[in-house]
Design an enzyme around this catalytic site. Structure first.
Site, short mmCIF file in Angstrom:
data_model
loop_
_atom_site.label_atom_id
_atom_site.label_comp_id
_atom_site.label_asym_id
_atom_site.label_seq_id
_atom_site.Cartn_x
_atom_site.Cartn_y
_atom_site.Cartn_z
N PRO A 98 0.79 -1.03 -0.15
CA PRO A 98 -0.11 -0.16 -0.09
C PRO A 98 0.91 1.19 -0.07
O PRO A 98 1.69 1.51 0.98
CB PRO A 98 -0.73 -0.11 1.21
CG PRO A 98 0.13 -1.09 2.34
CD PRO A 98 0.66 -2.14 1.19
N LEU A 99 0.71 1.91 -1.01
CA LEU A 99 2.02 3.20 -1.15
C LEU A 99 0.85 4.29 -1.27
O LEU A 99 0.06 4.66 -2.11
CB LEU A 99 2.44 3.01 -2.71
CG LEU A 99 3.25 1.72 -2.73
CD1 LEU A 99 3.62 1.48 -4.36
CD2 LEU A 99 4.66 1.88 -1.89
N THR A 100 1.27 5.21 -0.19
CA THR A 100 0.63 6.66 -0.11
C THR A 100 0.67 7.56 -1.14
O THR A 100 1.97 7.74 -1.89
CB THR A 100 0.96 7.23 0.97
OG1 THR A 100 0.54 6.50 2.28
CG2 THR A 100 0.17 8.57 1.19
N CYS B 9 3.29 3.52 9.55
CA CYS B 9 3.30 4.98 8.98
C CYS B 9 4.27 5.89 9.85
O CYS B 9 3.95 5.96 11.14
CB CYS B 9 1.84 5.66 8.90
SG CYS B 9 1.92 7.32 8.25
N LYS C 266 0.54 -4.74 9.38
CA LYS C 266 1.75 -4.35 8.70
C LYS C 266 2.60 -3.43 9.60
O LYS C 266 2.05 -2.31 10.05
CB LYS C 266 1.72 -3.67 7.38
CG LYS C 266 2.90 -3.43 6.70
CD LYS C 266 2.65 -2.84 5.28
CE LYS C 266 4.01 -2.52 4.48
NZ LYS C 266 4.65 -1.54 5.08
N ARG D 270 8.70 0.23 -3.02
CA ARG D 270 9.44 0.87 -3.91
C ARG D 270 10.01 0.35 -5.20
O ARG D 270 10.12 1.17 -6.36
CB ARG D 270 10.44 1.74 -3.17
CG ARG D 270 10.31 2.96 -2.40
CD ARG D 270 11.48 3.55 -1.72
NE ARG D 270 12.31 2.54 -0.99
CZ ARG D 270 13.54 2.56 -0.66
NH1 ARG D 270 14.12 3.38 -1.24
NH2 ARG D 270 14.26 1.50 -0.03
#
Length: 599
Positions: free
Chosen positions: A258-260, A343, A382, A470
């Protein structure tokens, strides 16, 4: 004479600020309060009686913010007075012109005037019209040459539309208007979450039986067309066991992290086409979802190609988690819910969410237990290795997550303090995987090639699979490389075709009007801020490429390859103009994420 304890703390802060080695999170709240008046300018006077060398009056410089550009503004502003009212954009072949019923509507209502001042079309073919037979942006479409008539009417291809509705791809999890109104007026019925009344874990455990009784009854009602009749038997209220929930086989799956900002639906579609097995939406704030915020509900949208899809939630208390979990399970089509404990953002951390929950074990246990009890789909977690560099705590929590009801644990091999400045610690990931057994564990961090994937699986044989973040942003075809066990020397033209496809998916998702085009451009540019880091295989002296190695400036095998490798945002804008036309006059772009992840 000043108090030696306070002066000592001040002295440590001055030295630490000079070295930039200390974060305020290391200091207790009491000490922070003592220092608050002196954070801007400290007058430190340590006398000889305190056995400290005297320090001169010095300024406290604000610690450099890393990881994000904090001063970003909007990339583009829409001028409402020059945009057509939404009530008129779908004007069909009939002679009737729809009427606008809004009071003091600021948009334009003269169709002919709008068509005169409308910017020139970017292209002659509309992707949305071609695939679905209709364009949802109608007269405002920037690619409307083939479906807008000269007299200002919007054409619809009924045959293609019917074909698309039966065979085409669709976006799911749209927020219904009645649900949005119920959330905003606080009329939505949270019958299960209403049982969550305590932070205290011991009291929360006593609610398990009542919660599971309601969950079981709810499931029975869905399975049976007839209403339940008679007394409730033991079979009706038996506790729903973990193995009786919906299960997912996590073994050897390739996950998209999950990539903001950059992990949006068009990007996930690209990764699915290259072989990603499991996708997850961007981190969504529970408080915003419960308020019916459209921008937050956009993060839970799911494309039909995403066969295993989850939503990642972030909150700081069990009330928000359980309400949001119940809401999503009832109103959306998702396969699992993930709790964000990784986060590192300052705003989230200070409010007790993300990594901040790792400091509040009782609250964390209540969050995981209660959410797991309410859900009939798997709950995953996570997290990072811990909060501080020298204090790994994930292995302590791993067996607890298993006992609290989690179905999967993903461990990112860095602490909150490290962000992305250090390499992922895969040896510690193995420690966590061993401690969590038999709970499935995914490893995450620094995978950019099949060689990295193979090394990770050999280092940690206990892993169920890996999650790639990434690495997928820099080269989304990494999933194909891993499955085919090769290093793909992809050409610049093939990479540009990927960008074309992303632009089309973006226009389908955000729309093809002015606002949709600029939204697509913005997210494309955010992705390009990662994509430019890819180095073609043939240009590497020692392949494969490593994720934290900053390459020198190089010239590609052709002009397009050189342009796509440029670290300059102005060159990324040139690439976007090849796909989405010239940028508007008031356009400016500053990437959200800084390229500070190289060592």
């Amino acid at each position: 004479m000043c108090d030696s304890g306070i002066c000592k703390i001040k002295a440590e802060y001055i030295l630490a600020e000079q070295k930039r080695e200390v974060d305020l999170d290391h200091v207790s709240d009491k000490d922070k309060n003592v220092l608050k008046p002196d954070l801007n300018e400290a007058d430190v006077c340590l006398d000889d009686d305190d056995n400290h060398p005297p320090l001169k009056k010095q300024k406290f410089s604000k610690k450099k913010l890393k990881g994000q550009n904090k001063s970003r503004g909007p990339t583009f502003r829409i001028n409402k007075e020059s945009e057509l009212c939404s009530s008129l954009i779908m004007r069909g072949d009939t002679n009737e012109t729809p009427a606008c019923h809004k009071v003091n509507c600021p948009f334009l209502h003269d169709i002919q005037k709008y068509l005169e001042i409308k910017p020139k079309d970017i292209g002659d073919t509309c992707y949305n019209y071609q695939i679905s037979g209709t364009c949802s942006r109608g007269l405002t479409c920037r690619f409307g040459f083939e479906h807008i008539t000269s007299d200002g009417k919007n054409k619809i291809n009924e045959k293609q539309r019917q074909k698309f509705e039966t065979e085409g791809s669709h976006t799911k999890n749209q927020l219904r208007h009645d649900i949005q109104i119920a959330l905003r007026k606080r009329n939505y019925n949270f019958e299960l979450s209403a049982l969550i009344k305590y932070y205290n874990t011991s009291k929360a455990k006593k609610l398990d039986f009542r919660i599971m009784k309601k969950v079981t009854l709810k499931m029975l009602k869905k399975k049976s067309e007839n209403k339940l009749i008679g007394a409730i038997t033991d079979e009706d209220i038996i506790k729903l066991r973990q193995r009786e929930k919906k299960t997912i086989d996590w073994t050897d799956k390739l996950f998209l992290s999950p990539l903001t900002t950059v992990g949006n639906l068009p990007f996930r579609r690209i990764c699915k086409e290259f072989g990603a097995d499991v996708t997850c939406g961007e981190m969504a704030m529970c408080s915003s979802l419960l308020q019916g915020a459209p921008q937050e509900w956009a993060l839970v949208k799911r494309h039909s190609s995403e066969d295993i899809f989850g939503v990642q939630l972030c909150a700081n208390n069990p009330y928000l988690f359980t309400k949001c979990g119940e809401l999503l399970q009832n109103e959306t089509d998702i396969d699992f819910i993930d709790i964000n404990l990784g986060c590192p953002l300052e705003l989230v951390y200070k409010q007790g969410g993300g990594c901040g929950l790792l400091r509040r074990q009782n609250v964390l246990e209540s969050c995981v237990r209660n959410l797991s009890n309410i859900l009939t789909i798997p709950l995953t977690v996570k997290c990072r290795t811990g909060i501080y560099n020298n204090d790994n705590i994930a292995h302590v929590f791993a067996p607890k997550f298993r006992d609290w009801g989690a179905s999967l644990l993903t461990i990112h091999g860095r602490s909150r303090e490290q962000r992305y400045t250090k390499s992922a610690d895969w040896q510690y990931i193995r420690t966590v995987a061993q401690a969590a057994a038999p709970l499935p564990v995914l490893g995450n961090g620094d995978i950019l090639s099949y060689a990295d994937y193979k090394l990770a699986r050999e280092t940690v044989p206990e892993l169920a699979g890996v999650m790639i973040g990434r690495g997928a942003l820099i080269k989304p075809w990494i999933y194909t490389e891993i499955k085919e066990q090769k290093l793909w020397d992809i050409s610049s033209s093939e990479r540009f075709d990927i960008l074309k496809k992303y632009a089309n998916y973006g226009l389908e998702h955000w729309g093809s009007d002015n606002k949709g085009v600029e939204n697509t451009r913005r997210f494309l540019l955010e992705w390009l801020s990662f994509l430019y880091r890819y180095i073609p295989v043939e240009l590497l002296e020692c392949p494969p490429q490593k994720i934290n190695e900053r390459p020198p400036y190089f010239r590609g095998r052709n002009d397009l390859e050189t342009l796509m490798a440029s670290p300059s945002a102005s060159d990324w804008i040139k690439i976007s103009e090849m796909l989405l036309g010239p940028v508007p006059d008031n356009f400016h772009f500053l990437p959200k994420h800084k390229a500070n992840s190289y060592r």
